[in-house]
Write a protein that holds these residues in place. Structure first.
Motif, PDB file in Angstrom:
ATOM      1  N   TRP A  12       0.756  -1.347   0.117  1.00 38.43           N
ATOM      2  CA  TRP A  12      -0.199  -0.336  -0.404  1.00 38.43           C
ATOM      3  C   TRP A  12       0.678   1.503   0.284  1.00 38.43           C
ATOM      4  O   TRP A  12       0.769   2.258  -1.005  1.00 38.43           O
ATOM      5  N   ARG A  13       2.299   1.382   0.465  1.00 36.17           N
ATOM      6  CA  ARG A  13       2.863   2.094   1.014  1.00 36.17           C
ATOM      7  C   ARG A  13       3.792   2.620  -0.574  1.00 36.17           C
ATOM      8  O   ARG A  13       3.635   3.807  -1.013  1.00 36.17           O
ATOM      9  N   GLU A  14       4.050   1.817  -1.126  1.00 35.00           N
ATOM     10  CA  GLU A  14       4.775   1.778  -2.511  1.00 35.00           C
ATOM     11  C   GLU A  14       4.105   2.278  -3.282  1.00 35.00           C
ATOM     12  O   GLU A  14       4.320   3.478  -4.428  1.00 35.00           O
ATOM     13  N   GLN A  15       2.876   1.599  -3.205  1.00 37.77           N
ATOM     14  CA  GLN A  15       1.175   2.043  -3.796  1.00 37.77           C
ATOM     15  C   GLN A  15       1.210   3.180  -4.127  1.00 37.77           C
ATOM     16  O   GLN A  15       0.629   4.222  -5.182  1.00 37.77           O
ATOM     17  N   ARG A  16       0.922   3.798  -3.185  1.00 37.12           N
ATOM     18  CA  ARG A  16       1.150   6.004  -2.671  1.00 37.12           C
ATOM     19  C   ARG A  16       1.846   6.283  -2.734  1.00 37.12           C
ATOM     20  O   ARG A  16       1.589   7.439  -3.433  1.00 37.12           O
ATOM     21  N   LEU A  17       2.924   5.862  -2.507  1.00 38.91           N
ATOM     22  CA  LEU A  17       4.055   7.168  -3.325  1.00 38.91           C
ATOM     23  C   LEU A  17       3.869   7.060  -4.353  1.00 38.91           C
ATOM     24  O   LEU A  17       4.627   8.040  -4.704  1.00 38.91           O
ATOM     25  N   ALA A  18       3.990   5.689  -5.189  1.00 38.54           N
ATOM     26  CA  ALA A  18       4.148   5.665  -6.325  1.00 38.54           C
ATOM     27  C   ALA A  18       2.955   7.022  -7.205  1.00 38.54           C
ATOM     28  O   ALA A  18       3.732   8.147  -8.643  1.00 38.54           O
ATOM     29  N   ARG A  19       1.690   7.294  -6.545  1.00 41.72           N
ATOM     30  CA  ARG A  19       0.818   7.867  -7.220  1.00 41.72           C
ATOM     31  C   ARG A  19       0.551   8.620  -7.037  1.00 41.72           C
ATOM     32  O   ARG A  19       0.943  10.122  -8.003  1.00 41.72           O
TER      33      ARG A  19
END
Length: 301
Positions: free
Chosen positions: A283-290
């Motif tokens: 979740w954290r990696e996806q949030r940072l990517a967005r």
């Protein structure tokens, strides 16, 4: 998520891959109880997948898509992937299905560590905290020093997960030019270089039922690998990866139905910690990517 994402088919493919890999794990343990050795299990897993992958490619992008100019990259991926598979199969032979599956859930944890060390990815306190939580879960499940879980199985399980994380990094790099099915094809074919002579050297005699199990290990494993990679092409990683944790349900059911073994209390306590750690990292990696994607236009101005 983009408008081109196909969320429901992606989830369906990923859930199918989970069932396939759980079934493969159960078949591995069953074949081992009937006299099949580690080398035989590895050989049939890879050799049996080749016709499935070829058929998949022929019906999809076509056999011409198997041409590659990155054979050395495929060789490296094969070496790391085969090592990971060897440790994973060893773990399945040493531990009950549920415990072996739980240790495999540490892949996102090791991916975070390797990403920070090898790729110099910026990793903050949030993901490092999740890494620590995940390893606390591992300690709870393994109970080192208690004798409940063989230490050899815990070690091979963590080695398998760490190498699987390394494979994911290699595939991420190769994926810029190589289709998923091409990567799977060369992994299976190049594996035959060390496995075929080793298989001939250790070849044993089995009954028809055991040979059938060995063939099914390859077929089911190939289906699992292809459906898993297809899911990633249809939807974001953050959507499909959480489906992997349903594998604990299937491992528990197979362990109870086929071997009369259920996870102990420590596994039920530690597994949620490992799962929570992995989910938070994804979740954290996806949030940072967005966040990076949203800020990109402003940076370029």
């Amino acid at each position: 998520m983009s408008a081109t994402d196909r969320i429901l088919p992606a989830i369906g493919y990923r859930l199918a891959s989970v069932v396939a890999f759980a079934t493969m794990g159960a078949l591995i343990k069953l074949a081992e109880t009937r006299g099949a050795g580690l080398v035989e299990l590895l050989f049939f897993r890879q050799a049996g997948s080749i016709p499935v992958v070829v058929a998949w490619v022929a019906l999809g992008p076509g056999l011409a898509s198997l041409r590659t100019e990155r054979l050395s990259a495929h060789a490296v991926r094969c070496a790391v992937g085969l090592s990971s598979m060897t440790f994973m199969f060893s773990t399945l032979l040493l531990l009950p299905l549920a415990e072996a599956t739980t240790l495999q859930f540490t892949v996102p944890i090791f991916a975070t560590i390797l990403g920070a060390v090898l790729l110099r990815e910026k990793t903050g306190i949030h993901r490092w905290s999740a890494v620590v939580l995940g390893f606390v879960g591992v300690l709870v499940v393994a109970q080192p020093g208690s004798g409940l879980i063989p230490w050899q199985g815990a070690v091979t399980g963590l080695l398998a997960a760490s190498l699987s994380a390394a494979v994911s990094i290699l595939i991420r790099r190769m994926g810029t030019s190589e289709p998923p099915a091409t990567i799977v094809f060369y992994f299976s074919v190049l594996s035959m270089v060390p496995l075929f002579p080793a298989f001939l050297w250790t070849l044993g005699t089995h009954d028809a039922g055991t040979w059938a199990m060995l063939v099914c290990i390859g077929l089911v494993g190939a289906i699992g690998q292809l459906t898993m990679t297809t899911a990633i092409t249809l939807a974001p990683v953050s959507v499909v990866v959480p489906m992997d944790y349903s594998g604990l349900i299937w491992a528990t059911l197979y362990g109870w139905a086929l071997f009369g073994v259920l996870p102990d209390a420590w596994t039920w306590i530690g597994a949620p910690l490992i799962v929570a750690s992995g989910l938070y990292i994804v979740w954290r990696e996806q949030r940072l990517a967005r966040g990076i994607a949203r800020s990109a236009p402003a940076v370029s101005d």
